[in-house]
Write a protein that holds these residues in place. Structure first.
Motif: not given
Length: 334
Positions: A80-107
């Protein structure tokens, strides 16, 4: 006064592979399986395009993903493309939220769904340039992804998103550019060529939409992968026997140098061309949650012997360019 290789206060030595996102190419992450060659060839090809010495409109890294069992899968690895996303930093968490939203809208969307997520430069991130991440659902089970480099400022990214969402059911949640990376929005494209529509109504700062419309990113990736696959085939046997962090660093540097020798040089500021594999060899890149390789802004100081830049505050005691040690440099007076 004595010259020191690290003018900042001493810090404990870091594991150079612990924070793999600081690496442009972290060879320790590749599976010890038949996936090594295909996965590395894809990553080396994307690296050469995104960070290569190319015009901005050519720096489009395209990928093909599959929708399976409610998730998005990389067909090269089966993961899965979401398996390796990180939540360590605030930037990571912001990017990860956007990535999940991005792929969920496509699904969730029907075929021809077009989704965009924008990651601006600077602000709360260290990135020097922006990314417009585009997903197009070409059929119920296939997504084409494009990571487009943009030189838009943070504010220009925001203005562009506001304009683009005129053709969307989504809205931009705030007027803060930093918040753009937290969300994604769909574009309601009419029948016909979606890229010509985007070129007319949501133009970027380069003819990237025209390049995509003509299929050029796929042709360029095919060209670069003719070289990257050869390099990956040479590197794969070494990865299968690598044990230490130094092994992985040296293997990664070798792969990057081989790509440079084949004409795919990185357009990096300072340092040795093609050697951007570790913190010791520059560490000037970070992989965002979409898999884009992005140059970061980082403080450095010149080596007292060769003058090449060395990242500050990382506990580095040996110049990665000429090999002089902190102790050797300290015996020399200015």
């Amino acid at each position: 006064m004595p010259l020191l290789l690290n003018p900042e206060p001493e810090k404990p030595e870091q594991d150079m592979l612990a924070e793999h996102k600081t690496l442009l190419l972290d060879t320790s992450l590749y599976p010890r399986s038949s996936f090594i060659e295909a996965a590395m060839a894809e990553d080396l090809g994307g690296m050469a395009i995104e960070n290569g010495d190319l015009p901005t409109e050519k720096r489009i890294n395209q990928r093909r993903f599959l929708i399976s069992n409610g998730g998005v899968i990389d067909p090269l690895t089966g993961k899965g493309v979401l398996e390796n996303i990180s939540y360590k930093s605030e930037l990571d968490r912001s990017e990860s939220a956007g990535t999940r939203d991005f792929y969920q809208k496509l699904i969730d969307g029907p075929a021809r769904t077009l989704v965009i997520s924008v990651s601006p430069p600077e602000g709360d991130s260290p990135y020097k340039d922006g990314r417009v991440n585009v997903g197009f659902k070409v059929s119920e089970g296939v997504i084409h992804f494009y990571g487009i480099v943009t030189k838009f400022t943070r504010e220009q990214c925001l203005y562009w998103c506001v304009r683009a969402t005129e053709f969307s059911d989504s809205t931009i949640p705030t007027n803060e550019p930093n918040d753009l990376r937290k969300t994604a929005f769909n574009i309601n494209v009419p029948e016909g060529n979606p890229w010509l529509f985007m070129e007319e109504f949501a133009p970027l700062d380069s003819p990237a939409w025209k390049e995509i419309s003509e299929g050029k990113p796929w042709l360029l990736k095919r060209e670069v992968k003719q070289n990257s696959l050869v390099v990956a085939q040479r590197v794969a046997p070494l990865l299968k026997i690598a044990k230490t962090r130094e092994d992985f660093i040296l293997i990664g540097a070798f792969a990057e140098r081989e790509m440079a020798r084949k004409g795919w040089k990185l357009n990096a500021s300072g340092g040795c061309p093609g050697v951007l594999n570790s913190d010791l060899l520059g560490g000037n890149y970070k992989t965002d949650s979409f898999g884009n390789n992005r140059e970061v802004m980082e403080n450095s100081f010149p080596c007292p012997k060769c003058g090449q830049p060395i990242p500050s505050g990382r506990g580095i005691t040996t110049c990665p360019h000429c090999g002089i040690t902190k102790e050797e440099a300290g015996s020399t007076c200015a």
